[in-house]
Design an enzyme around this catalytic site. Structure first.
Site, PDB file in Angstrom:
ATOM      1  N   TYR A 168     -20.933  -7.642 -18.969  1.00 57.57           N
ATOM      2  CA  TYR A 168     -19.433  -7.617 -18.993  1.00 57.57           C
ATOM      3  C   TYR A 168     -19.141  -9.109 -19.639  1.00 57.57           C
ATOM      4  O   TYR A 168     -19.836  -9.885 -19.933  1.00 57.57           O
ATOM      5  CB  TYR A 168     -18.867  -7.775 -17.454  1.00 57.57           C
ATOM      6  CG  TYR A 168     -19.673  -8.164 -16.572  1.00 57.57           C
ATOM      7  CD1 TYR A 168     -19.906  -9.593 -16.220  1.00 57.57           C
ATOM      8  CD2 TYR A 168     -20.575  -7.388 -15.638  1.00 57.57           C
ATOM      9  CE1 TYR A 168     -20.675 -10.328 -15.241  1.00 57.57           C
ATOM     10  CE2 TYR A 168     -21.248  -7.972 -14.660  1.00 57.57           C
ATOM     11  CZ  TYR A 168     -21.285  -9.297 -14.558  1.00 57.57           C
ATOM     12  OH  TYR A 168     -22.169  -9.967 -13.452  1.00 57.57           O
ATOM     13  N   ASP A 218     -32.508 -15.243  -6.476  1.00 60.38           N
ATOM     14  CA  ASP A 218     -31.882 -14.571  -7.447  1.00 60.38           C
ATOM     15  C   ASP A 218     -31.630 -15.934  -8.314  1.00 60.38           C
ATOM     16  O   ASP A 218     -30.709 -16.695  -7.859  1.00 60.38           O
ATOM     17  CB  ASP A 218     -30.715 -14.013  -7.616  1.00 60.38           C
ATOM     18  CG  ASP A 218     -30.233 -13.583  -8.600  1.00 60.38           C
ATOM     19  OD1 ASP A 218     -30.709 -12.756  -9.541  1.00 60.38           O
ATOM     20  OD2 ASP A 218     -28.978 -13.790  -8.911  1.00 60.38           O
ATOM     21  N   GLU A 250     -26.924 -20.426 -15.902  1.00 58.39           N
ATOM     22  CA  GLU A 250     -25.959 -20.262 -16.912  1.00 58.39           C
ATOM     23  C   GLU A 250     -25.532 -21.423 -17.694  1.00 58.39           C
ATOM     24  O   GLU A 250     -24.669 -22.234 -17.311  1.00 58.39           O
ATOM     25  CB  GLU A 250     -24.709 -19.392 -16.396  1.00 58.39           C
ATOM     26  CG  GLU A 250     -24.907 -18.435 -15.583  1.00 58.39           C
ATOM     27  CD  GLU A 250     -23.747 -17.625 -15.314  1.00 58.39           C
ATOM     28  OE1 GLU A 250     -22.541 -17.916 -15.910  1.00 58.39           O
ATOM     29  OE2 GLU A 250     -23.507 -16.788 -13.815  1.00 58.39           O
ATOM     30  N   ASP A 298     -29.585 -17.638 -11.199  1.00 54.55           N
ATOM     31  CA  ASP A 298     -28.409 -17.506 -11.796  1.00 54.55           C
ATOM     32  C   ASP A 298     -28.100 -18.855 -12.820  1.00 54.55           C
ATOM     33  O   ASP A 298     -27.277 -19.309 -12.627  1.00 54.55           O
ATOM     34  CB  ASP A 298     -27.352 -16.950 -11.079  1.00 54.55           C
ATOM     35  CG  ASP A 298     -26.218 -16.662 -12.015  1.00 54.55           C
ATOM     36  OD1 ASP A 298     -26.238 -16.484 -13.355  1.00 54.55           O
ATOM     37  OD2 ASP A 298     -25.171 -16.201 -11.561  1.00 54.55           O
TER      38      ASP A 298
END
Length: 382
Positions: free
Chosen positions: A212, A134, A138, A136
């Site tokens: 979120y 995965d 950012e 991720d």
């Protein structure tokens, strides 16, 4: 020119890769497990209530993927052993995250640097008997917790995923098992603006949408719903999970590849006056800004905090009139509505951050009930 050829090659790989087909066995339930310094124990994870675990986080050091915490080896073994209880369960490692995304831009910069990373990923997956990766990051072409980014990240993000997919296709033949590739993506539109999601989605199994943190204490001058399903007309930002999903679909991501991210935590603001029960009011970071659902359920609800329901947003809030604290969070009612939305709109499933934040099991129960997954008997205590 090499970049264009690589993308074209990746498209060909994606077209023939069976793992990227839409899920056929029901919605995904993906848990981010983030034990950090803790060694997992038997019964910590309700394996039968999950379809996938994303273990957070691996780091990038010297352009290679490396373990991030002392007990990662033991924890990988504990998690992969859970597949005896639930054969459908897959265990991936998530690399990066908010704190450890600073090395992505350099790693993805050239074909040579990407090749070094991808080789290390293949070795990492083989060493720990994992089911995939995965990513991720950012964020590509934007500042995250660091300012280490460059405009080339946009195309390099696509190239990295295309080349990972091509390598996974080869590894699958060698390992005789499926390897998954997913990404965690931002909920606001700037992530889409700085990536090529229409191309990216061809190489990955799921887009894990972090729907979120739309409002965070200290980032905005007012309070707000940090994970609303729909936009409240009174919300100055007019943000919501539904809008983010629509944005990704318009960018070219098929609905069945979008996995809706839900938070097992809330955000708390202090100094909030009792107007509209604290919603959309001026506020500042409370002493404990990040509120895990376990703490909310055990120390806030019925302990001076009144619960309110934002019907327009399908989101709960808390307000403590004595302490002037406002809390935006997720609860079983809002989560059940999100799961229904996933089913109604034929999305890929849900993922949540993070497993450790809800020792009560209430939120996972809500997902379980809506998706009608097998019971968690003998699958863990939570």
């Amino acid at each position: 020119m090499w970049a264009a050829l690589a993308i074209a090659a990746g498209l060909a790989f994606a077209a023939t890769h069976s793992a990227i087909a839409a899920p056929s066995s029901g919605p995904e339930v993906i848990a981010y497990v983030f034990p950090q310094e803790v060694q997992l124990k038997p019964g910590d994870i309700a394996a039968n209530r999950l379809t996938r675990i994303n273990y957070a986080f691996a780091n990038i050091v010297g352009g290679r993927i490396v373990t991030g915490f002392p007990h990662d080896k033991e924890n990988f073994a504990a998690l992969t052993a859970l597949k005896k209880q639930n054969p459908r369960l897959k265990v991936l490692v998530s690399v990066g995250g908010w704190t450890w995304s600073g090395a992505f831009s350099d790693m993805a910069l050239t074909s040579e640097s990407r090749s070094v990373f991808i080789q290390s990923v293949a070795e990492f997956i083989d060493r720990y008997k994992l089911d995939g990766l995965d990513v991720d990051w950012e964020y590509p072409a934007m500042a995250g917790s660091t300012n280490h980014f460059r405009p080339q990240d946009t195309q390099n993000y696509t190239l990295l995923l295309a080349e990972l997919r091509a390598r996974f296709d080869k590894e699958e033949k060698r390992l005789h098992r499926q390897l998954f590739l997913s990404i965690a993506v931002g909920g606001e539109s700037d992530f889409i603006e700085h990536t090529e999601m229409g191309k990216v989605q061809k190489y990955i199994d799921t887009v894990n949408l972090m729907a979120y943190d739309y409002y965070e204490p200290g980032s905005e001058p007012i309070t707000g719903n940090h994970a609303p399903l729909f936009a409240n007309p009174a919300d100055p930002k007019k943000i919501s999970a539904a809008q983010s999903i629509q944005n990704y679909e318009q960018a070219g991501v098929p609905a069945e590849k979008i996995v809706l991210g839900v938070p097992f935590y809330g955000h708390a603001w202090g100094g909030v006056q009792d107007r509209n029960h604290g919603l959309f009011q001026p506020g500042k970071s409370a002493p404990e800004t990040y509120a895990k659902f376990g703490n909310i359920a055990n120390t806030m609800l019925n302990h001076g905090y009144d619960r309110y329901w934002d019907a327009a947003a399908s989101a709960p809030t808390l307000y403590n009139p004595a302490k002037h604290i406002f809390v935006s969070y997720e609860d079983p009612q809002s989560l059940a509505l999100k799961c229904k939305y996933v089913l109604d709109h034929k999305l890929g499933g849900v993922m949540f951050w993070d497993y450790e934040s809800d020792p009560t099991g209430m939120l996972l129960n809500a997902i379980d009930q809506e998706f009608h997954l097998p019971s968690a008997s003998n699958g863990g205590t939570r």
